[in-house]
Design a protein around this motif. Structure first.
Motif, PDB file in Angstrom:
ATOM      1  N   UNK A 190     -54.592 -11.256 -33.391  1.00 57.05           N
ATOM      2  CA  UNK A 190     -54.855 -10.693 -34.595  1.00 57.05           C
ATOM      3  C   UNK A 190     -53.465  -9.774 -35.183  1.00 57.05           C
ATOM      4  N   UNK A 191     -52.313 -10.005 -34.564  1.00 53.74           N
ATOM      5  CA  UNK A 191     -51.273  -9.440 -34.884  1.00 53.74           C
ATOM      6  C   UNK A 191     -51.021  -7.846 -34.558  1.00 53.74           C
ATOM      7  N   UNK A 192     -51.736  -7.471 -33.353  1.00 51.24           N
ATOM      8  CA  UNK A 192     -51.433  -6.222 -33.025  1.00 51.24           C
ATOM      9  C   UNK A 192     -50.663  -6.198 -31.829  1.00 51.24           C
ATOM     10  N   UNK A 193     -50.101  -4.893 -31.781  1.00 53.64           N
ATOM     11  CA  UNK A 193     -49.038  -4.821 -30.558  1.00 53.64           C
ATOM     12  C   UNK A 193     -49.865  -4.619 -29.121  1.00 53.64           C
ATOM     13  N   UNK A 194     -49.433  -5.439 -27.975  1.00 56.39           N
ATOM     14  CA  UNK A 194     -49.650  -5.174 -26.823  1.00 56.39           C
ATOM     15  C   UNK A 194     -49.196  -4.102 -25.914  1.00 56.39           C
ATOM     16  N   UNK A 195     -50.228  -3.250 -25.309  1.00 55.52           N
ATOM     17  CA  UNK A 195     -49.538  -2.247 -24.305  1.00 55.52           C
ATOM     18  C   UNK A 195     -50.263  -2.381 -23.263  1.00 55.52           C
ATOM     19  N   UNK A 196     -49.239  -2.316 -22.124  1.00 56.27           N
ATOM     20  CA  UNK A 196     -49.800  -2.743 -20.604  1.00 56.27           C
ATOM     21  C   UNK A 196     -50.131  -1.367 -20.063  1.00 56.27           C
ATOM     22  N   UNK A 197     -51.007  -1.238 -19.042  1.00 56.86           N
ATOM     23  CA  UNK A 197     -51.446  -0.114 -18.332  1.00 56.86           C
ATOM     24  C   UNK A 197     -51.090  -0.413 -16.919  1.00 56.86           C
ATOM     25  N   UNK A 198     -50.296  -0.959 -16.406  1.00 54.89           N
ATOM     26  CA  UNK A 198     -49.760  -1.157 -15.283  1.00 54.89           C
ATOM     27  C   UNK A 198     -49.877  -2.447 -14.677  1.00 54.89           C
ATOM     28  N   UNK A 199     -49.408  -2.458 -13.295  1.00 57.27           N
ATOM     29  CA  UNK A 199     -49.355  -3.981 -12.614  1.00 57.27           C
ATOM     30  C   UNK A 199     -50.462  -4.545 -12.128  1.00 57.27           C
ATOM     31  N   UNK A 200     -51.582  -3.674 -11.990  1.00 58.13           N
ATOM     32  CA  UNK A 200     -52.697  -4.411 -11.372  1.00 58.13           C
ATOM     33  C   UNK A 200     -53.956  -4.598 -12.512  1.00 58.13           C
ATOM     34  N   UNK A 201     -54.791  -5.375 -12.134  1.00 55.66           N
ATOM     35  CA  UNK A 201     -56.045  -5.923 -13.013  1.00 55.66           C
ATOM     36  C   UNK A 201     -56.931  -4.509 -12.948  1.00 55.66           C
ATOM     37  N   UNK A 202     -57.268  -4.242 -14.096  1.00 55.40           N
ATOM     38  CA  UNK A 202     -58.205  -2.944 -13.910  1.00 55.40           C
ATOM     39  C   UNK A 202     -59.500  -3.306 -14.508  1.00 55.40           C
ATOM     40  N   UNK A 203     -60.790  -2.896 -13.885  1.00 54.71           N
ATOM     41  CA  UNK A 203     -62.065  -2.906 -14.655  1.00 54.71           C
ATOM     42  C   UNK A 203     -61.818  -2.381 -16.146  1.00 54.71           C
ATOM     43  N   UNK A 204     -62.691  -3.015 -16.941  1.00 52.61           N
ATOM     44  CA  UNK A 204     -62.510  -2.613 -18.478  1.00 52.61           C
ATOM     45  C   UNK A 204     -62.863  -1.003 -18.526  1.00 52.61           C
ATOM     46  N   UNK A 205     -63.697  -0.221 -17.917  1.00 53.21           N
ATOM     47  CA  UNK A 205     -63.925   0.943 -18.130  1.00 53.21           C
ATOM     48  C   UNK A 205     -62.718   1.948 -17.466  1.00 53.21           C
ATOM     49  N   UNK A 206     -62.118   1.229 -16.352  1.00 47.07           N
ATOM     50  CA  UNK A 206     -60.989   1.946 -15.806  1.00 47.07           C
ATOM     51  C   UNK A 206     -59.849   2.147 -16.834  1.00 47.07           C
ATOM     52  N   UNK A 207     -59.636   0.938 -17.578  1.00 43.02           N
ATOM     53  CA  UNK A 207     -58.609   0.499 -18.517  1.00 43.02           C
ATOM     54  C   UNK A 207     -58.715   1.715 -19.529  1.00 43.02           C
ATOM     55  N   UNK A 208     -59.871   1.943 -19.928  1.00 39.07           N
ATOM     56  CA  UNK A 208     -60.284   2.911 -21.102  1.00 39.07           C
ATOM     57  C   UNK A 208     -59.471   4.281 -20.568  1.00 39.07           C
ATOM     58  N   UNK A 209     -60.034   4.857 -19.321  1.00 37.60           N
ATOM     59  CA  UNK A 209     -59.502   5.922 -18.920  1.00 37.60           C
ATOM     60  C   UNK A 209     -58.116   6.172 -18.743  1.00 37.60           C
ATOM     61  N   UNK A 210     -57.658   5.151 -18.201  1.00 36.47           N
ATOM     62  CA  UNK A 210     -55.986   4.951 -17.977  1.00 36.47           C
ATOM     63  C   UNK A 210     -55.363   4.999 -19.384  1.00 36.47           C
ATOM     64  N   UNK A 211     -55.830   4.473 -20.311  1.00 41.78           N
ATOM     65  CA  UNK A 211     -55.024   4.463 -21.794  1.00 41.78           C
ATOM     66  C   UNK A 211     -55.174   5.974 -22.232  1.00 41.78           C
ATOM     67  N   UNK A 212     -56.498   6.482 -22.247  1.00 40.93           N
ATOM     68  CA  UNK A 212     -56.514   7.880 -22.556  1.00 40.93           C
ATOM     69  C   UNK A 212     -55.707   8.852 -22.037  1.00 40.93           C
ATOM     70  N   UNK A 213     -55.583   8.743 -20.626  1.00 42.15           N
ATOM     71  CA  UNK A 213     -54.926   9.713 -20.025  1.00 42.15           C
ATOM     72  C   UNK A 213     -53.562   9.486 -20.254  1.00 42.15           C
ATOM     73  N   UNK A 214     -52.998   8.282 -20.335  1.00 45.15           N
ATOM     74  CA  UNK A 214     -51.583   8.063 -20.454  1.00 45.15           C
ATOM     75  C   UNK A 214     -51.085   8.669 -22.332  1.00 45.15           C
TER      76      UNK A 214
END
Length: 231
Positions: A190-214
């Motif tokens: 879709x042409x959006x930038x990609x942001x990484x949330x760390x080296x491990x595979x996160x559950x979807x709900x965990x990823x949301x919290x990590x992104x918000x906290x970061x």
């Protein structure tokens, strides 16, 4: 906002300071406030004042106003199973996210029909309000009704959470969190930038919290830096 006493509550009018029956019950029976105990009250739009517990509340000071945090942080998350959307909204509120958008991605397992979407949106608003009281926010977060991927992808400065992407940045304060099945090729393209949330595979709900906290942490650090230079 500077917390006062051991509780925080939202009211419709900071002049009349009337409590709902549910809020009065929570303050008196759950938090065990007694008449005269100090607390803060907010209208959810950045205005607040110190009060003493009574019915209605007894004002202790003038109405204060906190400026809205900038930039506004938005986390859009693909629907997850069970009660996990409530958990996501609760934690995103606690870490300071300003706008929360549940959405349906192409590989989403969870789909809400119109009736369920309405019921769940109403419930998520309650969850956000309760979490904002617990975390003593002067600004209530906006929880939008369920959207589509295209709805959120067209937001200015939006980015996809994706392994291998760049670090979170306030240049992209709108982050889309995909479903556990991952993004489709169309969504990834879709042409959006990609942001990484760390080296491990996160559950979807965990990823949301990590992104918000970061993002909230980056914003707080920038605000403190500006304030420090201003002093």
């Amino acid at each position: 906002m500077e917390p006062s006493g051991k509780a925080h509550v939202f009211v419709t009018d900071l002049d009349t300071l009337e409590l709902t029956d549910d809020d009065h019950h929570h303050l008196s029976r759950v938090l065990r406030l007694r008449t005269g105990d100090e607390l803060t009250a907010s209208d959810g739009g950045g205005r607040w004042r110190r009060c003493r517990f009574d019915a209605p509340l007894d004002p202790l000071g003038e109405i204060q106003r906190d400026a809205p945090p900038q930039p506004e942080i938005t986390i859009a998350f693909a629907l997850v199973k069970g009660e996990r959307p409530e958990w996501v909204v609760q934690k995103l509120t606690e870490v300071g996210v300003d706008r929360i958008i549940p959405f349906t991605a192409e590989r989403s397992v969870v789909h809400w029909d119109a009736d369920k979407a309405l019921r769940n949106h109403t419930r998520l608003l309650v969850v956000a309000r309760e979490a904002a009281m617990q975390s003593r926010r002067a600004w209530l977060p906006t929880v939008e009704p369920i959207a589509t991927f295209d709805d959120v992808a067209r937001r200015p400065a939006a980015a996809l959470a994706e392994r291998g992407g760049g670090p979170p940045t306030l240049a992209h304060p709108v982050v889309l969190i995909g479903p556990e099945g991952g993004w489709s090729e169309r969504e990834r393209g879709a042409g959006l930038a990609a942001l990484g949330l760390g080296p491990t595979v996160l559950r979807a709900e965990t990823a949301a919290i990590v992104a918000g906290a970061a993002l909230s942490g980056l914003r707080s650090a920038r605000s403190e830096s500006v304030d420090g230079h201003g002093g």
